[in-house]
Write an enzyme that holds these catalytic residues in place. Structure first.
Site, PDB file in Angstrom:
ATOM      1  N   LEU A  41     -19.627  37.625 -33.293  1.00 60.12           N
ATOM      2  CA  LEU A  41     -18.292  37.041 -33.447  1.00 60.12           C
ATOM      3  C   LEU A  41     -18.287  35.535 -33.216  1.00 60.12           C
ATOM      4  O   LEU A  41     -17.421  34.834 -33.745  1.00 60.12           O
ATOM      5  CB  LEU A  41     -17.297  37.698 -32.487  1.00 60.12           C
ATOM      6  CG  LEU A  41     -16.603  38.949 -32.978  1.00 60.12           C
ATOM      7  CD1 LEU A  41     -15.673  39.497 -31.905  1.00 60.12           C
ATOM      8  CD2 LEU A  41     -15.848  38.708 -34.268  1.00 60.12           C
ATOM      9  N   HIS A  59     -14.922  48.785 -31.408  1.00 56.70           N
ATOM     10  CA  HIS A  59     -15.431  47.418 -31.296  1.00 56.70           C
ATOM     11  C   HIS A  59     -16.378  47.061 -32.445  1.00 56.70           C
ATOM     12  O   HIS A  59     -16.378  45.926 -32.925  1.00 56.70           O
ATOM     13  CB  HIS A  59     -16.127  47.231 -29.945  1.00 56.70           C
ATOM     14  CG  HIS A  59     -16.542  45.832 -29.671  1.00 56.70           C
ATOM     15  ND1 HIS A  59     -15.638  44.820 -29.457  1.00 56.70           N
ATOM     16  CD2 HIS A  59     -17.772  45.265 -29.578  1.00 56.70           C
ATOM     17  CE1 HIS A  59     -16.286  43.692 -29.244  1.00 56.70           C
ATOM     18  NE2 HIS A  59     -17.580  43.941 -29.312  1.00 56.70           N
TER      19      HIS A  59
END
Length: 152
Positions: free
Chosen positions: A50, A83
């Site tokens: 990310l 996630h």
């Protein structure tokens, strides 16, 4: 297929170190391609996938160094929670946003896999190493940018 460029590009490899051994293999593949191509490169590390798009955006805004292209390397392995989808979807979307909206030459070598066995199948040297594919893609996109008039 190593790209033959008429310039000497400078690239930034952004490597997520969440899975260290897999990251080492991806990085080795990317570095091998870039060295064979005779281009210069820098390497930075970030905690996870990310953070890769943000690091590229930060580097692009830095006026002290110029990068012709970027190689994004990392690995996201599905776990038991949602996630995985968040990281896989958003890291890819953010890289595409940088590519399309800022016209950056980015090779995406972020693995998104179901398990560690799949990750190794895509990271081992001499097999389907996605680090080399990502470096090749970045070089290809740099060449395309130059072809279409980006003379920075």
């Amino acid at each position: 297929m190593t790209q033959k460029l008429h310039i000497n590009p400078h690239l930034l490899i952004v490597e997520a170190r969440f899975y260290n051994e897999i990251s080492d293999e991806l990085l080795a593949g990317a570095v091998s391609v870039l060295q064979k191509s005779g281009v210069s490169y820098d390497i930075i590390t970030v905690p996870g996938a990310l953070e890769i798009p943000a690091a590229i955006a930060f580097a692009e805004k830095d006026k002290t160094v110029f990068y012709d292209g970027y190689v994004a390397l990392g690995c996201v392995i599905r776990g038991e929670t949602y996630h995985f989808e968040i990281v896989a979807d958003n890291s890819c979307r953010a890289l595409m946003d940088l590519t399309v909206h800022q016209q950056l030459a980015i090779g995406n070598g972020i693995l998104t896999v179901e398990n560690e066995k799949q990750a190794w199948a895509r990271a081992k040297q001499g097999e389907k190493n996605k680090g080399d594919f990502a470096a090749e893609a970045a070089l290809c996109m740099i060449a395309l940018k130059k072809r279409f008039g980006d003379n920075r």
